[in-house]
Design a protein around this motif. Structure first.
Motif, PDB file in Angstrom:
ATOM      1  N   LEU A  25       0.819  -1.208   0.000  1.00  0.00           N
ATOM      2  CA  LEU A  25       0.000   0.000   0.000  1.00  0.00           C
ATOM      3  C   LEU A  25       0.855   1.260   0.000  1.00  0.00           C
ATOM      4  N   SER A  26       1.884   1.289   0.814  1.00  0.00           N
ATOM      5  CA  SER A  26       2.713   2.494   0.879  1.00  0.00           C
ATOM      6  C   SER A  26       3.500   2.703  -0.410  1.00  0.00           C
ATOM      7  N   VAL A  27       4.040   1.634  -0.970  1.00  0.00           N
ATOM      8  CA  VAL A  27       4.817   1.775  -2.213  1.00  0.00           C
ATOM      9  C   VAL A  27       3.916   2.157  -3.377  1.00  0.00           C
ATOM     10  N   VAL A  28       2.794   1.480  -3.521  1.00  0.00           N
ATOM     11  CA  VAL A  28       1.889   1.761  -4.643  1.00  0.00           C
ATOM     12  C   VAL A  28       1.303   3.162  -4.523  1.00  0.00           C
ATOM     13  N   THR A  29       0.977   3.586  -3.321  1.00  0.00           N
ATOM     14  CA  THR A  29       0.447   4.944  -3.143  1.00  0.00           C
ATOM     15  C   THR A  29       1.472   5.981  -3.564  1.00  0.00           C
ATOM     16  N   LYS A  30       2.698   5.830  -3.104  1.00  0.00           N
ATOM     17  CA  LYS A  30       3.752   6.783  -3.447  1.00  0.00           C
ATOM     18  C   LYS A  30       3.975   6.829  -4.953  1.00  0.00           C
ATOM     19  N   VAL A  31       4.098   5.656  -5.559  1.00  0.00           N
ATOM     20  CA  VAL A  31       4.395   5.596  -6.992  1.00  0.00           C
ATOM     21  C   VAL A  31       3.230   6.138  -7.820  1.00  0.00           C
ATOM     22  N   THR A  32       2.015   5.789  -7.457  1.00  0.00           N
ATOM     23  CA  THR A  32       0.858   6.207  -8.243  1.00  0.00           C
ATOM     24  C   THR A  32       0.653   7.716  -8.196  1.00  0.00           C
ATOM     25  N   PHE A  33       0.587   8.255  -7.009  1.00  0.00           N
ATOM     26  CA  PHE A  33       0.302   9.687  -6.897  1.00  0.00           C
ATOM     27  C   PHE A  33       1.480  10.536  -7.389  1.00  0.00           C
ATOM     28  N   GLN A  34       2.693  10.129  -7.046  1.00  0.00           N
ATOM     29  CA  GLN A  34       3.868  10.879  -7.516  1.00  0.00           C
ATOM     30  C   GLN A  34       4.017  10.752  -9.019  1.00  0.00           C
ATOM     31  N   GLY A  35       3.669   9.597  -9.566  1.00  0.00           N
ATOM     32  CA  GLY A  35       3.770   9.395 -11.005  1.00  0.00           C
ATOM     33  C   GLY A  35       2.846  10.312 -11.784  1.00  0.00           C
ATOM     34  N   VAL A  36       1.642  10.509 -11.300  1.00  0.00           N
ATOM     35  CA  VAL A  36       0.712  11.416 -11.979  1.00  0.00           C
ATOM     36  C   VAL A  36       1.230  12.846 -11.908  1.00  0.00           C
ATOM     37  N   GLU A  37       1.732  13.217 -10.755  1.00  0.00           N
ATOM     38  CA  GLU A  37       2.274  14.575 -10.632  1.00  0.00           C
ATOM     39  C   GLU A  37       3.444  14.802 -11.587  1.00  0.00           C
ATOM     40  N   ASP A  38       4.348  13.837 -11.660  1.00  0.00           N
ATOM     41  CA  ASP A  38       5.532  13.992 -12.503  1.00  0.00           C
ATOM     42  C   ASP A  38       5.206  13.886 -13.989  1.00  0.00           C
ATOM     43  N   GLN A  39       4.396  12.911 -14.355  1.00  0.00           N
ATOM     44  CA  GLN A  39       4.117  12.663 -15.772  1.00  0.00           C
ATOM     45  C   GLN A  39       3.326  13.799 -16.411  1.00  0.00           C
ATOM     46  N   TYR A  40       2.321  14.271 -15.698  1.00  0.00           N
ATOM     47  CA  TYR A  40       1.443  15.293 -16.280  1.00  0.00           C
ATOM     48  C   TYR A  40       1.752  16.696 -15.780  1.00  0.00           C
ATOM     49  N   ASP A  41       2.783  16.833 -14.929  1.00  0.00           N
ATOM     50  CA  ASP A  41       3.156  18.128 -14.359  1.00  0.00           C
ATOM     51  C   ASP A  41       1.931  18.808 -13.752  1.00  0.00           C
ATOM     52  N   LEU A  42       1.233  18.035 -12.917  1.00  0.00           N
ATOM     53  CA  LEU A  42      -0.033  18.479 -12.341  1.00  0.00           C
ATOM     54  C   LEU A  42       0.034  18.330 -10.821  1.00  0.00           C
ATOM     55  N   PRO A  43       0.252  19.422 -10.094  1.00  0.00           N
ATOM     56  CA  PRO A  43       0.336  19.317  -8.635  1.00  0.00           C
ATOM     57  C   PRO A  43      -1.003  18.878  -8.036  1.00  0.00           C
ATOM     58  N   MET A  44      -0.924  18.214  -6.898  1.00  0.00           N
ATOM     59  CA  MET A  44      -2.142  17.693  -6.265  1.00  0.00           C
ATOM     60  C   MET A  44      -3.123  18.790  -5.880  1.00  0.00           C
ATOM     61  N   ALA A  45      -2.644  19.976  -5.680  1.00  0.00           N
ATOM     62  CA  ALA A  45      -3.532  21.079  -5.316  1.00  0.00           C
ATOM     63  C   ALA A  45      -4.542  21.389  -6.416  1.00  0.00           C
ATOM     64  N   SER A  46      -4.215  21.035  -7.653  1.00  0.00           N
ATOM     65  CA  SER A  46      -5.133  21.318  -8.763  1.00  0.00           C
ATOM     66  C   SER A  46      -5.933  20.084  -9.192  1.00  0.00           C
ATOM     67  N   TRP A  47      -5.820  18.979  -8.458  1.00  0.00           N
ATOM     68  CA  TRP A  47      -6.579  17.775  -8.796  1.00  0.00           C
ATOM     69  C   TRP A  47      -8.048  17.948  -8.429  1.00  0.00           C
ATOM     70  N   THR A  48      -8.906  17.307  -9.211  1.00  0.00           N
ATOM     71  CA  THR A  48     -10.326  17.275  -8.863  1.00  0.00           C
ATOM     72  C   THR A  48     -10.577  16.090  -7.932  1.00  0.00           C
ATOM     73  N   THR A  49     -11.740  16.077  -7.332  1.00  0.00           N
ATOM     74  CA  THR A  49     -12.090  14.982  -6.426  1.00  0.00           C
ATOM     75  C   THR A  49     -12.128  13.647  -7.166  1.00  0.00           C
ATOM     76  N   SER A  50     -12.622  13.654  -8.389  1.00  0.00           N
ATOM     77  CA  SER A  50     -12.708  12.403  -9.141  1.00  0.00           C
ATOM     78  C   SER A  50     -11.321  11.841  -9.449  1.00  0.00           C
ATOM     79  N   MET A  51     -10.332  12.704  -9.626  1.00  0.00           N
ATOM     80  CA  MET A  51      -8.973  12.209  -9.858  1.00  0.00           C
ATOM     81  C   MET A  51      -8.445  11.479  -8.630  1.00  0.00           C
ATOM     82  N   PHE A  52      -8.719  12.014  -7.443  1.00  0.00           N
ATOM     83  CA  PHE A  52      -8.306  11.333  -6.214  1.00  0.00           C
ATOM     84  C   PHE A  52      -9.023   9.994  -6.055  1.00  0.00           C
ATOM     85  N   ILE A  53     -10.304   9.961  -6.404  1.00  0.00           N
ATOM     86  CA  ILE A  53     -11.074   8.719  -6.288  1.00  0.00           C
ATOM     87  C   ILE A  53     -10.541   7.669  -7.254  1.00  0.00           C
ATOM     88  N   ILE A  54     -10.274   8.063  -8.484  1.00  0.00           N
ATOM     89  CA  ILE A  54      -9.775   7.116  -9.481  1.00  0.00           C
ATOM     90  C   ILE A  54      -8.400   6.594  -9.082  1.00  0.00           C
TER      91      ILE A  54
END
Length: 86
Positions: A25-54
């Motif tokens: 859980l800890s490894v997958v969470t780190k990789v998944t959320f950090q990967g989206v931030e890095d790949q799409y250059d999209l900080p979590m502050a600008s994520w929508t609720t549905s992005m967090f759910i997905i």
């Protein structure tokens, strides 16, 4: 099966499964959320609720799969009969 898990070896197996789940859980969470931030250059502050759910759903699915796969060696080690029948 529940009777096997009530034995001391079964309890050790359940503890091992819990540890595998926490690590997965800890490894997958780190990789998944950090990967989206890095790949799409999209900080979590600008994520929508549905992005967090997905992303949370993907983390749950992958963590469960990795837990099942990672727990197989512990099942063979802890749950196989020790009297030579297995």
């Amino acid at each position: 099966m529940p009777n096997i898990l009530r034995t001391p070896e079964g309890k050790k197996f359940l503890i091992a499964v819990a540890m595998v789940f926490i690590v997965a859980l800890s490894v997958v969470t780190k990789v998944t959320f950090q990967g989206v931030e890095d790949q799409y250059d999209l900080p979590m502050a600008s994520w929508t609720t549905s992005m967090f759910i997905i992303q949370g759903a993907w983390v749950a699915i992958y963590s469960l799969v990795f837990t099942v796969i990672g727990s197989l060696p512990f099942a063979f080690y802890f749950l196989v009969p020790k009297d030579g029948r297995g």
